[in-house]
Design a protein around this motif. Structure first.
Motif, PDB file in Angstrom:
ATOM      1  N   UNK A   1       9.656   1.320   0.619  1.00 33.60           N
ATOM      2  CA  UNK A   1       8.564   0.355   0.463  1.00 33.60           C
ATOM      3  C   UNK A   1       7.200   0.987   0.646  1.00 33.60           C
ATOM      4  N   UNK A   2       7.131   2.078   1.399  1.00 35.01           N
ATOM      5  CA  UNK A   2       5.832   2.640   1.785  1.00 35.01           C
ATOM      6  C   UNK A   2       5.103   3.219   0.587  1.00 35.01           C
ATOM      7  N   UNK A   3       3.841   2.816   0.372  1.00 31.38           N
ATOM      8  CA  UNK A   3       3.078   3.416  -0.727  1.00 31.38           C
ATOM      9  C   UNK A   3       2.946   4.936  -0.579  1.00 31.38           C
TER      10      UNK A   3
ATOM     11  N   UNK B   1      -0.664   2.921   7.906  1.00 26.57           N
ATOM     12  CA  UNK B   1      -0.700   1.603   8.553  1.00 26.57           C
ATOM     13  C   UNK B   1      -0.815   0.459   7.554  1.00 26.57           C
ATOM     14  N   UNK B   2      -0.061   0.558   6.473  1.00 20.91           N
ATOM     15  CA  UNK B   2      -0.012  -0.547   5.508  1.00 20.91           C
ATOM     16  C   UNK B   2       0.828  -1.706   6.045  1.00 20.91           C
ATOM     17  N   UNK B   3       1.780  -1.387   6.930  1.00 15.56           N
ATOM     18  CA  UNK B   3       2.701  -2.384   7.510  1.00 15.56           C
ATOM     19  C   UNK B   3       3.698  -2.930   6.489  1.00 15.56           C
ATOM     20  N   UNK B   4       3.806  -2.249   5.341  1.00 18.76           N
ATOM     21  CA  UNK B   4       4.738  -2.707   4.318  1.00 18.76           C
ATOM     22  C   UNK B   4       6.186  -2.504   4.785  1.00 18.76           C
TER      23      UNK B   4
ATOM     24  N   UNK C   1       7.559  -5.300   6.822  1.00 17.95           N
ATOM     25  CA  UNK C   1       7.830  -6.508   6.036  1.00 17.95           C
ATOM     26  C   UNK C   1       9.162  -6.432   5.290  1.00 17.95           C
TER      27      UNK C   1
END
Lengths: 254, 227
Positions: free
Chosen positions: A166-168, A214-217, A220
């Motif tokens: 998921x992480x960009x 620190x997108x927090x994806x 989620x």
């Protein structure tokens, strides 16, 4: 229900999406069962079935995982793809199915990826050293209840790799941080704590994973709802270790 | 220095450098805004403030700030480029479909808002500090020969595209701070269940305060409140 599936098929280095029609899908099937039925059809037609990772199918082993319409493990929060049921999809829907995409997870075939990079990260420091022999009594070393709870929250990580997917940035930081937090909250994890932070984070980079923006994806999509608080904790351990804190406790002497 | 080099080689090390330099740059932006809001107190006040900043006795502080800001900016930009390249390498093949649940637009556009702000900053310094670019004509000087800060600001913002560019840059800066001011607490490991709500709250407060405070100046000039 009938569905249109666009599935990533890959043999060797290059892959592409192939369109399949899934007919008369029961809403009680899991997503993987739906793919099993499709594979049965493909086998009968003499075509090669779609390869995908799966093992326990109870959401606890961390083997399965695919990106469904842009979301790792699909649209249902806090669950793995094997526990995702077809009732969460609509009749006639078009579904895009892709493998985890990361430099650290080479695609073996179709939706199957090699996630052994995560094992190598564990080998670099995600363990505690104990003497062999009779197992120590669980209550021999007291652990505050609140610490035990936080440790257990992090210990829920099943290493499925959805955080990376998921992480960009393609970062494995949630995975690494979950292990650092899991062991860092317990007395048994203290002797190697500082060196663990350094080794695991450096190893994750070596394996080709990205860094945390620190997108927090990840939080989620995590099937176990692991918090990014663990990442702050891992960063803190890493910084303290790097600046020589606890040099006597396995930290880096500067 | 060897410990810094080996530390900087790790991505967490680069992130910490970005966090610390980001805080320093943020503090400068905050102080710079607070100082320049004195424009609402009139020409004499602002020019006296400008003169005080450029006075002989203040020079050591001024140059310390300039050097620290310049170094911070260089480190911030270099680390961000290195990290972005690292991030591109981590996912050689992109997804066909991608949906985000948590990663907001501010966070995902940091690498775009950053360079735009940097280009704006170059223009901003050339226009108002050195006076090389004068969209309104002459770089105004006071009778004493010192730059007339008040007149230069007002005359500059009376040019509509200068104001527009400034407003766009400040809004992008707001986006940059919206993520950055929260992100650095996470990078430095300042996480605690008791304070986590406050982290997001304070980041939003300061980013809104800076956008409103900075935009107020060109808007007041365009509206004719400051002449």
């Amino acid at each position: 229900m009938n569905l249109t599936l666009n599935i990533w098929r890959q043999k060797g280095k290059i892959g592409k999406f192939v369109k399949y029609q899934a007919k008369d899908v029961s809403e009680h099937m899991s997503f993987l069962e739906m793919l099993d039925v499709l594979n049965q059809e493909l086998i009968l037609k003499g075509e090669e079935p779609v390869h995908f990772d799966h093992d326990c199918r109870e959401g606890i082993c961390g083997t399965c995982g695919m990106v469904i319409n842009g979301l790792p493990h699909g649209p249902l929060k806090g669950t793995t793809v094997c526990q995702l049921h077809m009732r969460h999809f609509k009749d006639g829907q078009e579904i895009w199915i892709e493998p985890w995409r990361s430099r650290g997870f080479p695609i073996l075939k179709d939706l199957m990826t090699d996630k052994s990079a995560l094992d190598r990260i564990i080998q670099s420091g995600g363990f505690i050293t104990v003497r062999t022999g009779q197992a120590a009594k669980a209550e021999a070393i007291p652990v505050p209840k609140s610490d035990a709870e936080l440790s257990m929250d992090a210990a829920e990580c099943i290493g499925c790799g959805a955080c990376v997917a998921s992480c960009p940035n393609g970062s494995a930081m949630l995975f690494v941080a979950a292990k650092i937090t899991h062991l860092g909250f317990l007395p048994q994890g203290q002797p190697e704590r500082m060196q663990r932070a350094i080794n695991m984070i450096t190893k994750a980079e070596e394996e080709g994973f990205g860094f945390c923006s620190n997108y927090a994806e990840c939080e989620a999509v995590c099937p176990k709802n692991i918090s990014i608080s663990t990442i702050a904790r891992a960063n803190r351990d890493f910084i303290r270790a790097s600046f020589g804190y606890g040099a006597g406790k396995g930290g880096k002497a500067l | 220095m060897s410990w810094f080099v080996s530390y900087y080689r790790t991505t967490v090390g680069k992130k910490v450098v970005m966090a610390v330099t980001g805080i320093l740059l943020f503090l400068f932006v905050l102080g710079h805004m607070a100082g320049n809001l004195q424009i609402f107190m009139g020409k004499d006040q602002l020019n006296a403030y400008a003169a005080a900043l450029h006075s002989q006795s203040f020079a050591p502080i001024l140059w310390t700030v300039r050097v620290v800001m310049g170094l911070s900016l260089i480190l911030h930009v270099v680390a961000s480029i290195q990290l972005t390249v690292h991030s591109w390498n981590s996912r050689p093949q992109k997804y066909a479909k991608i949906r985000y649940r948590e990663a907001d637009i501010a966070a995902r556009t940091m690498i775009l808002s950053g360079p735009i702000i940097a280009f704006f900053l170059i223009y901003h310094i050339l226009q108002l500090t050195t006076g090389n670019i004068q969209p309104s004509g002459e770089f105004a000087l006071q009778a004493s020969g010192a730059p007339d800060a008040y007149t230069n600001v007002v005359a500059g913002f009376q040019v509509w595209w200068v104001s527009l560019g400034y407003i766009v840059a400040v809004i992008l800066l707001g986006f940059h701070f919206y993520h950055g001011l929260w992100s650095w607490t996470q990078t430095l490991g300042w996480d605690h269940p008791k304070w986590n709500g406050l982290r997001r709250g304070l980041a939003t407060f300061f980013c809104v305060a800076i956008v409103i405070g900075d935009i107020a100046i060109p808007l007041a000039v365009l509206a004719g409140w400051i002449k």
